[in-house]
Design an enzyme around this catalytic site. Structure first.
Site, short mmCIF file in Angstrom:
data_model
loop_
_atom_site.label_atom_id
_atom_site.label_comp_id
_atom_site.label_asym_id
_atom_site.label_seq_id
_atom_site.Cartn_x
_atom_site.Cartn_y
_atom_site.Cartn_z
N TYR A 66 0.86 -1.19 0.00
CA TYR A 66 0.00 0.00 0.00
C TYR A 66 0.89 1.24 0.00
CZ TYR A 66 -3.67 3.25 1.69
OH TYR A 66 -4.55 4.29 1.84
N LYS B 224 -1.83 -1.63 -3.83
CA LYS B 224 -2.77 -0.52 -3.95
C LYS B 224 -1.93 0.73 -4.07
CE LYS B 224 -6.04 2.47 -1.66
NZ LYS B 224 -6.52 3.02 -0.39
#
Length: 333
Positions: free
Chosen positions: A174, A202
Site C-alpha cells: 500500500y 494498492k
C-alpha cells in the site's frame, strides 16, 4: 509465526479455489497476461469509513447497518482499517473488533482486506497474524514512514519481505504518498512482486505512467495492481490494472462498479462519460475535504457517516454547501 508461514503458501491454491475468478471478457479489458492469479482482486473495493457514535466510540451497530446497505452492490470485497477508516486513531483492540464485525457480516465469496501496517516490522507481523485470526483474507500493508529518510528501497524490501514471510495470509502493498510522504519505489515494487506471498499493490499516488509500468514489468508474476482512487480509475484500467480501492465507493459504490463493468466490456465512451462525472466528487471527498467530507456525503446517500475522531474536525457550513454543490453539479444529488 514460522509455522504460520510454512502453512500459508501451500494453502493459497486452496484459498483461491474457494473464490473462483471472474470470467474473462471476450473484448475490452482483461486481466494482464501471464501466469494465473492465485487470488482474483479484480473489481471495486470500498475502503470502509469507521462509524463513531456521538461520544466518538466505534459504533458497531451503524457499521453493520452500512454493511447491509452495501450488500446489494457488486463489490469484489471490502477494505477495513485503511486511511479512510481512521486507522491511526483506533486502538489495537478496536482494530481487531472491526475486522471481526465485518467478517461476520460479509459473504464468504467477498474478500476482506485489512490494514495491518505499523511503523516497525515486528509490530506489523504481529498485527498481520492477528488480523488473519480475526477473519481477514488479505493484509493491506502501508509503507512505514516515520523515519522516512531512512526508508530506502533496500529497507522497504527487507520490511515487506519479512512481513510476507511471516504472514499467514497474502499481502498487498500500500503506497499512499499523500499521507505518508513516501512513494514505494518502483524498483522495490518489482522486487517484491516476485515474492510468493505478495499478490499486489494498492497505489494511491495517481501516477498512471508508474502504474502502467508496474503492470507491464510484473506481467509474468502473480501480482495485480489496484488503483487507489476513483479519479484515475478508467486510466488505470486502460493500462491493465485489476481493480480499484476507492474512497468514493463508500458513497457512489454502484456507479463505480458500473464503471468497472463498462471498462471490462470495452464500452470506453460510456465509461469515459461516467468517469468524468466522478472526478470532482472524488476530489471533494479525498484531497479537498478528506474523511469529514466523505462521512458527510455518505449521509446524503443513505449511509451512516457520523463524526470523525479528533483531531479531525467536522466541515463548516460553507464547506458542506460546497461539497453538496459538487455532487449536485455532476448529477448525483
Amino acid at each position: 509465526v514460522v509455522l504460520s508461514t510454512r502453512l500459508a503458501w501451500p494453502l493459497r491454491p486452496a484459498l483461491a479455489a474457494l473464490r473462483p475468478a471472474a470470467p474473462r471478457q471476450q473484448r475490452g479489458l482483461s486481466t494482464p497476461s501471464g501466469p494465473g492469479h492465485s487470488l482474483n482482486l479484480g473489481g471495486i473495493f470500498p475502503p470502509l469509513a469507521t462509524p463513531f457514535s456521538p461520544t466518538r466510540e466505534v459504533d458497531y451497530a451503524q457499521l453493520e447497518g452500512n454493511l447491509r446497505r452495501y450488500a446489494s452492490i457488486p463489490f469484489r470485497g471490502l477494505v477495513v482499517l485503511g486511511s479512510n477508516g481512521e486507522y491511526p486513531y483506533l486502538s489495537p483492540r478496536e482494530r481487531l473488533e472491526v475486522v471481526s464485525c465485518v467478517r461476520r457480516a460479509l459473504p464468504r465469496d467477498r474478500l476482506l482486506l485489512a490494514g495491518s501496517g505499523c511503523e516497525s516490522t515486528q509490530a506489523t507481523i504481529e498485527l498481520t497474524v492477528s488480523m488473519a485470526e480475526a477473519g481477514a483474507d488479505v493484509a493491506l500493508v502501508v509503507t512505514p514512514c516515520y523515519y522516512r529518510g531512512a526508508m530506502t528501497s533496500a529497507a522497504l524490501v527487507q520490511h515487506y519481505t519479512e512481513v510476507a514471510d511471516a504472514s499467514p495470509i497474502p499481502v498487498v502493498l500500500y503506497s499512499v504518498p499523500a499521507n505518508t510522504g513516501l512513494d514505494l519505489p518502483l524498483e522495490a515494487v518489482l522486487t517484491l512482486a516476485r515474492h510468493p506471498n505478495i499478490v499486489g499493490i494498492k497505489d494511491s499516488g495517481g501516477d498512471v505512467t508508474r502504474m502502467g509500468l508496474m503492470v507491464h514489468k510484473t506481467r509474468q508474476e502473480d501480482f495485480q495492481v489496484l488503483a487507489g482512487s476513483a479519479g484515475f480509475l478508467l486510466a488505470s484500467y486502460a493500462l491493465g490494472a485489476s481493480g480499484g480501492v476507492c474512497a468514493l465507493a463508500n458513497v457512489l459504490g454502484a456507479p463505480l462498479c458500473q464503471l468497472d463493468h463498462l471498462c471490462r466490456g470495452g464500452n470506453w465512451q460510456e465509461a469515459r462519460d461516467l468517469q468524468h462525472r466522478l472526478i470532482e466528487p472524488n476530489t471533494a471527498v479525498t484531497r479537498r475535504f478528506g474523511i469529514p467530507g466523505l462521512k458527510k456525503a455518505m449521509e446524503w446517500f443513505g449511509y451512516y457517516g457520523g463524526p470523525c475522531r479528533a483531531p479531525l474536525a467536522p466541515l463548516s457550513p460553507p464547506q458542506v454547501e460546497e461539497l453538496r454543490g459538487t455532487f449536485s453539479a455532476n448529477g448525483w444529488l
